[in-house]
Design a protein around this motif. Structure first.
Motif, PDB file in Angstrom:
ATOM      1  N   GLU A  53      -0.605 -12.153  -4.534  1.00  0.00           N
ATOM      2  CA  GLU A  53      -1.826 -11.237  -4.438  1.00  0.00           C
ATOM      3  C   GLU A  53      -3.127 -11.790  -3.781  1.00  0.00           C
ATOM      4  N   GLY A 159      -1.232  -3.050  -4.422  1.00  0.00           N
ATOM      5  CA  GLY A 159      -0.783  -4.283  -4.975  1.00  0.00           C
ATOM      6  C   GLY A 159       0.634  -4.460  -5.437  1.00  0.00           C
ATOM      7  N   ARG A 182      -5.790  -2.331  -4.545  1.00  0.00           N
ATOM      8  CA  ARG A 182      -6.668  -3.460  -4.659  1.00  0.00           C
ATOM      9  C   ARG A 182      -7.895  -3.342  -3.482  1.00  0.00           C
TER      10      ARG A 182
END
Length: 193
Positions: A53, A159, A182
């Protein structure tokens, strides 16, 4: 003397009982060890996800900075950079390259080339493995809003897991991604010539 014998027998009895582990003690130790190993394994998985991430966030920051610097280099076309952009479509061909030495490109052709190169990058074209683009963000949508000199660039992507809360942003860029959306937002001012 009988007392001495009784005492000596007790000592040998104690010595024989304290010499090893029982099966229950070994099983309890194994259960504790397995629980610890499962915890370490889960921690490793969480760390890998968080690292991925973070890597995606860094890529989005790079993409936003890239198009901002391209826009600064082509200020006469600034307003025409506005729009919503996705990755390259299958079979989409490149426009005339403005990267070639001696290429005669006007400002409009440079803008088209800049946007193509940018979309190619977030489609993963810059990193290819076994003939497949692997370097881009998942399901990328990019939005550029130009209001006079103010430039807002929003990069949205999918994400790897859902988020519990809502993404706090005034932008609806990539809102179709739902709870896995995201965002990276970059606001800047570009002085005109």
């Amino acid at each position: 003397m009988a007392e001495q014998l009784a005492g000596a027998g007790d000592l040998t009895l104690l010595k024989s009982k304290g010499g090893g582990f029982s099966l229950i003690e070994v099983m309890v130790a194994l259960v504790i060890l397995v629980i610890g190993l499962i915890g370490i394994f889960n921690l490793h998985i969480v760390a890998k996800r968080s690292s991925f991430e973070s890597f995606q966030q860094t890529q989005a920051a790079y993409l936003a900075s890239d198009i901002l610097s391209r826009m600064k280099s082509n200020r006469t076309e600034l307003a025409d950079y506005s729009g919503t952009y996705g990755g390259l479509a299958a079979g989409e061909t490149a426009p005339t390259s403005c990267d070639l030495v001696g290429a005669a490109c006007n400002s409009a052709a440079m803008r088209v080339w800049d946007l193509y190169q940018w979309r190619w990058t977030f489609s993963g074209g810059a990193e290819v493995e076994n003939g497949k683009s692997v370097g881009g963000l998942d399901t990328t949508t990019a939005c550029i809003v130009v209001n006079d000199r103010n430039v807002d660039i929003v990069i949205a992507w999918r994400g790897i897991r859902e988020m519990a809360g809502k993404v706090s942003s005034t932008s609806d860029c990539g809102s179709a991604l739902g709870n896995r959306r995201r965002l990276f937002e970059l606001a800047s001012v570009i002085e005109r010539n």
